[in-house]
Write an enzyme that holds these catalytic residues in place. Structure first.
Site, PDB file in Angstrom:
ATOM      1  N   ARG A  15      41.339  -5.598  -2.389  1.00 55.26           N
ATOM      2  CA  ARG A  15      41.704  -6.878  -1.790  1.00 55.26           C
ATOM      3  C   ARG A  15      40.448  -7.754  -1.730  1.00 55.26           C
ATOM      4  O   ARG A  15      40.136  -8.467  -2.659  1.00 55.26           O
ATOM      5  CB  ARG A  15      42.316  -6.663  -0.401  1.00 55.26           C
ATOM      6  CG  ARG A  15      43.701  -6.051  -0.459  1.00 55.26           C
ATOM      7  CD  ARG A  15      44.165  -5.569   0.876  1.00 55.26           C
ATOM      8  NE  ARG A  15      43.262  -4.555   1.404  1.00 55.26           N
ATOM      9  CZ  ARG A  15      43.459  -3.853   2.514  1.00 55.26           C
ATOM     10  NH1 ARG A  15      44.521  -4.089   3.229  1.00 55.26           N
ATOM     11  NH2 ARG A  15      42.608  -2.948   2.902  1.00 55.26           N
ATOM     12  N   HIS A  61      51.024  -3.431  -1.863  1.00 59.63           N
ATOM     13  CA  HIS A  61      51.161  -2.178  -2.622  1.00 59.63           C
ATOM     14  C   HIS A  61      52.161  -2.364  -3.768  1.00 59.63           C
ATOM     15  O   HIS A  61      51.922  -1.910  -4.887  1.00 59.63           O
ATOM     16  CB  HIS A  61      51.690  -1.052  -1.728  1.00 59.63           C
ATOM     17  CG  HIS A  61      50.794  -0.660  -0.599  1.00 59.63           C
ATOM     18  ND1 HIS A  61      51.230  -0.598   0.703  1.00 59.63           N
ATOM     19  CD2 HIS A  61      49.491  -0.291  -0.577  1.00 59.63           C
ATOM     20  CE1 HIS A  61      50.242  -0.212   1.490  1.00 59.63           C
ATOM     21  NE2 HIS A  61      49.169  -0.033   0.746  1.00 59.63           N
ATOM     22  N   SER A  96      48.660  -2.348   5.897  1.00 63.07           N
ATOM     23  CA  SER A  96      49.685  -1.605   6.643  1.00 63.07           C
ATOM     24  C   SER A  96      49.382  -1.653   8.133  1.00 63.07           C
ATOM     25  O   SER A  96      50.281  -1.785   8.957  1.00 63.07           O
ATOM     26  CB  SER A  96      49.738  -0.149   6.171  1.00 63.07           C
ATOM     27  OG  SER A  96      50.127  -0.092   4.827  1.00 63.07           O
ATOM     28  N   LYS A 155      45.659  12.259  10.670  1.00 64.53           N
ATOM     29  CA  LYS A 155      46.098  10.946  11.138  1.00 64.53           C
ATOM     30  C   LYS A 155      47.475  11.075  11.794  1.00 64.53           C
ATOM     31  O   LYS A 155      48.235  11.968  11.463  1.00 64.53           O
ATOM     32  CB  LYS A 155      46.226   9.990   9.950  1.00 64.53           C
ATOM     33  CG  LYS A 155      44.911   9.388   9.475  1.00 64.53           C
ATOM     34  CD  LYS A 155      45.212   8.298   8.456  1.00 64.53           C
ATOM     35  CE  LYS A 155      43.959   7.769   7.795  1.00 64.53           C
ATOM     36  NZ  LYS A 155      44.279   6.844   6.689  1.00 64.53           N
TER      37      LYS A 155
HETATM   38  O1  PNS Z   1      45.959   4.027   1.738  1.00 64.77           O
HETATM   39  P1  PNS Z   1      44.640   4.682   2.063  1.00 64.77           P
HETATM   40  O2  PNS Z   1      44.718   5.381   3.407  1.00 64.77           O
HETATM   41  O3  PNS Z   1      43.497   3.719   1.979  1.00 64.77           O
HETATM   42  O4  PNS Z   1      44.403   5.816   0.934  1.00 64.77           O
HETATM   43  C1  PNS Z   1      43.247   6.631   0.939  1.00 64.77           C
HETATM   44  C2  PNS Z   1      43.377   7.793  -0.058  1.00 64.77           C
HETATM   45  C3  PNS Z   1      44.683   8.535   0.158  1.00 64.77           C
HETATM   46  C4  PNS Z   1      43.350   7.282  -1.464  1.00 64.77           C
HETATM   47  C5  PNS Z   1      42.160   8.751   0.148  1.00 64.77           C
HETATM   48  O5  PNS Z   1      41.983   8.936   1.522  1.00 64.77           O
HETATM   49  C6  PNS Z   1      42.349  10.092  -0.515  1.00 64.77           C
HETATM   50  O6  PNS Z   1      42.434  10.198  -1.712  1.00 64.77           O
HETATM   51  N1  PNS Z   1      42.423  11.152   0.308  1.00 64.77           N
HETATM   52  C7  PNS Z   1      42.649  12.503  -0.145  1.00 64.77           C
HETATM   53  C8  PNS Z   1      41.477  13.403   0.237  1.00 64.77           C
HETATM   54  C9  PNS Z   1      40.353  13.274  -0.760  1.00 64.77           C
HETATM   55  O7  PNS Z   1      40.487  13.511  -1.929  1.00 64.77           O
HETATM   56  N2  PNS Z   1      39.177  12.850  -0.260  1.00 64.77           N
HETATM   57  C10 PNS Z   1      37.997  12.726  -1.070  1.00 64.77           C
HETATM   58  C11 PNS Z   1      37.744  11.304  -1.463  1.00 64.77           C
HETATM   59  S1  PNS Z   1      36.176  10.827  -0.888  1.00 64.77           S
END
Ligand code: PNS
Length: 166
Positions: free
Chosen positions: A90, A17, A129, A41
């Protein structure tokens, strides 16, 4: 002013990150690292802890702001008037999931929110993570994965959890 959001769970932030954050900070006037507060979560670190960790880990980069958000990314992006999201890619396995999120966000935002992908540096390509947490849980060495102060905090969390289990 060209700003971008770097959203994620950051539970905890890894060198992967931080690599993305450093490179994004060179491309944009401001990068807002945004921690998702997702009540579905059960994270290792609270949102406040993750925000504070990120602030400390990025304190030497002047154009970084750390915030948290809940709900949809597109709504949050609109509320702070930013229309670029950054995500790290990645391996090929990330691609389908990331493409799905990016396309959905583009559609839901009426075309407003674009996603820019940065490929992670090869040395961090397999860092995650969840991997870091698993290694730490079994008392393995995570010093190559996260900054030292983060490693201490992760071990501390598991020490408490294990104490409670008896
Ligand atoms: O580090 P992560 O868990 O892979 O991040 C995922 C993240 C936070 C980028 C994604 O889950 C997100 O933007 N969630 C917010 C809810 C949202 O907007 N969902 C619609 C996207 S399909």
């Amino acid at each position: 002013m060209h700003a971008a959001i770097y959203p994620g769970s950051f539970d905890p932030v890894t060198f992967g990150h931080l690599d993305i954050i450093n490179r994004a900070a060179e491309m944009f006037d401001e990068v807002i690292v945004s921690v998702l507060d997702n009540c579905n979560k059960t994270p290792l670190f609270s949102v406040e802890e993750r925000v504070n960790i990120l602030k400390k880990a990025t304190e030497d980069i002047p154009n970084i702001r750390v915030e948290s958000f809940s709900g949809l990314l597109i709504d949050y992006a609109k509320s702070i008037d930013v229309n670029i999201a950054i995500r790290g890619l990645r391996a090929i396995t990330d691609f389908e999931y990331e493409l799905q999120i990016a396309q959905t966000n583009k559609l839901l935002s009426g075309g407003a929110l674009d996603t820019i992908f940065l490929t992670t540096s090869l040395e961090y390509a397999y860092l995650s993570s969840s991997g870091v947490k698993e290694i730490a849980y079994f008392n393995g060495d995570i010093s190559k994965c996260v900054p030292d102060f983060v490693a201490d905090m992760v071990y501390e969390k598991y020490r408490h959890k294990n104490d409670k289990r008896g």
